[in-house]
Design an enzyme around this catalytic site. Sequence first.
Site, PDB file in Angstrom:
ATOM      1  N   HIS A  37       0.844  -1.207   0.000  1.00 24.33           N
ATOM      2  CA  HIS A  37       0.000   0.000   0.000  1.00 24.33           C
ATOM      3  C   HIS A  37       0.881   1.259   0.000  1.00 24.33           C
ATOM      4  CE1 HIS A  37      -2.756  -2.933   2.201  1.00 24.33           C
ATOM      5  NE2 HIS A  37      -3.511  -2.556   1.191  1.00 24.33           N
ATOM      6  N   SER A 185       0.265  -9.085   1.493  1.00 22.86           N
ATOM      7  CA  SER A 185      -1.198  -9.051   1.501  1.00 22.86           C
ATOM      8  C   SER A 185      -1.662  -8.864   2.930  1.00 22.86           C
ATOM      9  CB  SER A 185      -1.747 -10.379   0.961  1.00 22.86           C
ATOM     10  OG  SER A 185      -3.099 -10.532   1.335  1.00 22.86           O
TER      11      SER A 185
HETATM   12  P1  AMP Z   1      -6.552  -3.747  -0.430  1.00 24.13           P
HETATM   13  O1  AMP Z   1      -6.362  -2.965   0.812  1.00 24.13           O
HETATM   14  O2  AMP Z   1      -6.157  -5.182  -0.335  1.00 24.13           O
HETATM   15  O3  AMP Z   1      -7.923  -3.536  -1.046  1.00 24.13           O
HETATM   16  O4  AMP Z   1      -5.537  -3.141  -1.488  1.00 24.13           O
HETATM   17  C1  AMP Z   1      -5.533  -1.771  -1.786  1.00 24.13           C
HETATM   18  C2  AMP Z   1      -4.647  -1.550  -2.985  1.00 24.13           C
HETATM   19  O5  AMP Z   1      -3.321  -1.960  -2.679  1.00 24.13           O
HETATM   20  C3  AMP Z   1      -5.089  -2.358  -4.205  1.00 24.13           C
HETATM   21  O6  AMP Z   1      -4.981  -1.578  -5.371  1.00 24.13           O
HETATM   22  C4  AMP Z   1      -4.123  -3.514  -4.207  1.00 24.13           C
HETATM   23  O7  AMP Z   1      -3.913  -4.085  -5.488  1.00 24.13           O
HETATM   24  C5  AMP Z   1      -2.863  -2.840  -3.690  1.00 24.13           C
HETATM   25  N1  AMP Z   1      -1.940  -3.835  -3.135  1.00 24.13           N
HETATM   26  C6  AMP Z   1      -2.242  -4.859  -2.288  1.00 24.13           C
HETATM   27  N2  AMP Z   1      -1.155  -5.620  -2.052  1.00 24.13           N
HETATM   28  C7  AMP Z   1      -0.151  -5.082  -2.782  1.00 24.13           C
HETATM   29  C8  AMP Z   1       1.232  -5.418  -2.968  1.00 24.13           C
HETATM   30  N3  AMP Z   1       1.784  -6.477  -2.374  1.00 24.13           N
HETATM   31  N4  AMP Z   1       1.960  -4.638  -3.783  1.00 24.13           N
HETATM   32  C9  AMP Z   1       1.418  -3.562  -4.414  1.00 24.13           C
HETATM   33  N5  AMP Z   1       0.133  -3.187  -4.282  1.00 24.13           N
HETATM   34  C10 AMP Z   1      -0.649  -3.936  -3.475  1.00 24.13           C
END
Ligand code: AMP
Length: 279
Positions: A37, A185
């Site tokens: 993030h 993640s």
């Molecule tokens: P989330 O909080 O899981 O909904 O993710 C928010 C944003 O962060 C989304 O656009 C995800 O694709 C991105 N994101 C999540 N994990 C990663 C990662 N390991 N590397 C880069 N971006 C990420």
Amino acid sequence: MQIFKTKTAIYKYVLNQKKAGKSVGLIPTMGALHAGHLSLIQKSKAENNFTIATIFVNPTQFNNTNDLIKYPQPIALDIKMLENAGCDVLFLPSTTEMYSTDESWDYNIGELANMLEGAYRPGHFKGVTQIVYKLFNAIPATTAYFGQKDFQQFLVIQQLVSYFKIPVKLECCPIVREYNGLALSSRNVHLNAVEKVNALVLVQSLNFIKQNFYNLPLNVLINNAKKMFIGLNGVSLEYLEICDKCTLHPLQSTKPNIGIALVAAMFGNTRLIDSMILD
Ligand code: AMP
């Protein structure tokens, strides 16, 4: 860092920034922040005058109630991380701020809704488009940043933006990984020690495909990569595909710059996804 909790307040604020000629970067998240993030925050800071992160655990995109209930929400820590990263604004709405009780959402996602993630998480992308549409309306950003980690989600959002002609630029940013290759993640915290080791099969299978992309036929690549999941205790592979990165249709032949390998698997009760562009 300023924190806004209502759509009206943040809308007014962003509009004033844009009237003052400032570019605004937006990073929608569900919190439980990690370096992935933060890489999006850094990208936005490098490219804009102003950066806004949102944290909202969107209930409509969870097809599995248990997954929603146990989704980590370390909000105080998230705020600290955003402050340290130099994020200018956090939008932190409640569920009632984002949804009314009798709401329906009919956007037709088309075939992307039924393939890969869509097939294994029915209704997931409907919830994603519903919340992202609301966020784009409340926060008229110049550019919104998403991770390749959720590649299919990015394609769905691109389609949404094009359908509604939403005046926002979209950027898809690289996956940030641990030293051993595991994609960061928010759900990794649920993995026990054994599951964490087993989860490396995701990146290992993708690496295998990438390294042998020009040496082996596509069906052999997929079959051999799938074999890497066999015999791992508590691991169940959902899909592992080599696709055209524009349509997500299975790739028919080995060509440079159009392929992406995508994978999803359960590790105990934790579902993880990963992907790798095959340049
Ligand atoms: P989330 O909080 O899981 O909904 O993710 C928010 C944003 O962060 C989304 O656009 C995800 O694709 C991105 N994101 C999540 N994990 C990663 C990662 N390991 N590397 C880069 N971006 C990420």
